[in-house]
Motif scaffolding. Structure first.
Motif, PDB file in Angstrom:
ATOM      1  N   THR A   4       0.825  -1.209   0.000  1.00 19.44           N
ATOM      2  CA  THR A   4       0.000   0.000   0.000  1.00 19.44           C
ATOM      3  C   THR A   4       0.857   1.257   0.000  1.00 19.44           C
ATOM      4  N   ARG A   5       0.198   2.355  -0.317  1.00 19.08           N
ATOM      5  CA  ARG A   5       0.808   3.686  -0.266  1.00 19.08           C
ATOM      6  C   ARG A   5      -0.288   4.667   0.107  1.00 19.08           C
ATOM      7  N   GLN A   6       0.091   5.791   0.664  1.00 21.20           N
ATOM      8  CA  GLN A   6      -0.867   6.845   0.996  1.00 21.20           C
ATOM      9  C   GLN A   6      -0.870   7.855  -0.139  1.00 21.20           C
ATOM     10  N   GLU A   7      -2.046   8.236  -0.627  1.00 25.53           N
ATOM     11  CA  GLU A   7      -2.151   9.204  -1.716  1.00 25.53           C
ATOM     12  C   GLU A   7      -3.215  10.238  -1.408  1.00 25.53           C
ATOM     13  N   ARG A  15      -5.504   5.347   1.582  1.00 24.08           N
ATOM     14  CA  ARG A  15      -4.535   4.267   1.463  1.00 24.08           C
ATOM     15  C   ARG A  15      -4.938   3.477   0.231  1.00 24.08           C
ATOM     16  N   SER A  17      -3.655   0.648  -3.166  1.00 23.35           N
ATOM     17  CA  SER A  17      -2.803  -0.441  -3.622  1.00 23.35           C
ATOM     18  C   SER A  17      -3.018  -0.610  -5.119  1.00 23.35           C
TER      19      SER A  17
END
Length: 160
Positions: A4-7, A15, A17
């Motif tokens: 995952t990444r925060q955007e 969050r 993916s």
């Protein structure tokens, strides 16, 4: 677990993916889940598609913006912000993701390739919701039920 990444997506901090290559598929989780509910499905789909998932606001790693009121329209606004970043995705919606997916598809048909809607209510009807499930939506109480008494609460709700 999905990576995952925060955007920042419009006014939302989500969050997210993504994995794979091909046509975009966007997986929409239900209640009280997170994008990780797709961890068994996403890798299989990613063999043929570019698979995306995100946590709805206040779920998992996504933040709840001020004024967010948990209505299908608000969820549809979040979804539309995500959809606009993709190439006409296929939407796969479960539970609370179903109505926002249908709203986006109906109001912005040019933005969505198709919708798979499964296991959800078209409209939230609290009079037909078991008290245990309604309690899971409450801050702190919901976390205690899910983590501390989840099985008991779900069994109790299913007996109705």
């Amino acid at each position: 677990m999905l990576p995952t990444r925060q955007e920042t997506v419009g006014p939302f901090s989500l969050r997210m993916s993504s994995q794979g290559e091909g046509d975009d598929v966007l997986l929409l989780h239900g209640f009280p889940e997170t994008l990780q509910s797709w961890c068994a499905v996403a890798p299989l789909l990613s063999k043929r598609f570019r698979v995306h998932a995100f946590d709805w606001p206040a779920y998992g790693g996504s933040l709840r913006p001020d004024g967010f009121d948990d209505t299908p329209r608000q969820y549809a606004a979040v979804l539309l912000e995500v959809v606009r970043r993709l190439r006409r995705p296929h939407l796969v919606a479960s539970d609370i993701g179903m109505l926002p997916a249908l709203l986006v598809a109906l109001e912005h048909p040019e933005s969505v390739a198709r919708v798979v809607a499964m296991s959800g209510q078209a409209f939230f009807r609290p009079q037909h919701t078991a008290w245990e499930l309604a309690a899971m939506r409450m801050p702190l109480i919901g976390e205690l039920l899910v983590h501390g008494f989840g099985r008991l609460a779900i069994r109790s709700a299913l007996r109705r």
